[in-house]
Design a protein around this motif. Structure first.
Motif: not given
Length: 246
Positions: A91, A76, A95, A54, A89, A111, A50-52, A109
């Motif tokens: 956060r 990041y 946050d 932005v 994933g 995922t 998984k990737w976050t 944002v």
């Protein structure tokens, strides 16, 4: 250095006679917690792919630059103009940063997840460039060249001086975190073979365990709070690097 940290609202001071006692501000403590989660973590968990992602969609140029600076510090990478991403994933730190900066409702944002094998190969090339892995690897190698001989030397000494332990531990973490906080802690699937960051982590963790008792002894003997003697180390301290032992 302390004066600068006060100016940046990371520390606050309290006068007692001619002496000043320093402590974290609430803002400074949040920054410390975010850094500590990265520096003293045991090891990367298995990647869930998984990737976050932005996207600072509604920010002014100054706000965008400041956010980019903060997120690079969290690991990041800029994968495209105006788009930052992190291979996790989770956060919590993101946050917290958006809330501190008052940008929660101005940033998109997402995922994401890579599924095709062909895309994974391209993604590995992208991460190599976006996170400047050659530069980071070179910095890890210099770190290892500097601290390996010191670690070997300390293991030959039966009773290390507490002050030496404190000084070595301070320099060790200072040098390690300067590299780590520009590194994204990428999962194994995205890293080159024989990545020196893993060796640097092992050296730092083992060295820290070796000298932490002496360093704490020095702190207890030479430092105090405005109310007197320092309290004992917290439970979270003993969990650093997966556990410091007895």
């Amino acid at each position: 250095a302390v004066f600068r940290l006060v100016k940046e609202n990371l520390l606050t001071s309290q006068q007692s006679g001619r002496r000043s006692f320093y402590s974290f501000t609430e803002f400074g403590n949040r920054h410390y917690e975010k850094a500590a989660r990265r520096i003293y973590a045991s090891q990367n968990e298995d990647w869930d792919e998984k990737w976050t992602v932005v996207i600072p969609a509604f920010l002014k140029n100054e706000e965008r630059d400041e956010l980019r600076k903060e997120l690079l510090w969290l690991g990041y990478g800029a994968i495209a103009p105006g788009i930052l991403a992190h291979p996790s994933g989770v956060r919590q730190s993101l946050d917290e940063t958006l809330l501190e900066m008052g940008l929660t409702n101005q940033v998109v944002v997402l995922t994401a997840e890579t599924e095709e094998l062909a895309s994974r190969a391209a993604l590995k090339k992208l991460t190599h460039t976006s996170w400047k892995l050659d530069d980071v690897a070179g910095r890890y190698e210099k770190f290892l060249q500097k601290f390996r001989p010191v670690f070997t030397a300390t293991k030959r000494v039966q009773n290390l001086d507490p002050q030496d332990c404190f000084l070595i531990r301070t320099l060790l973490i200072h040098e390690y975190r300067r590299i780590l906080l520009s590194d994204a802690d990428l999962p194994d699937q995205l890293l080159p073979v024989n990545w020196p960051g893993k060796t640097a982590f092992d050296l730092t963790a083992n060295f820290y365990r070796e000298i932490q008792k002496g360093a704490m002894e020095y702190i207890q003997m030479n430092m105090e709070t405005v109310d007197g003697r320092l309290p004992g180390a917290s439970k979270t301290y003993h969990l650093r690097f997966g556990g410091l032992g007895n």
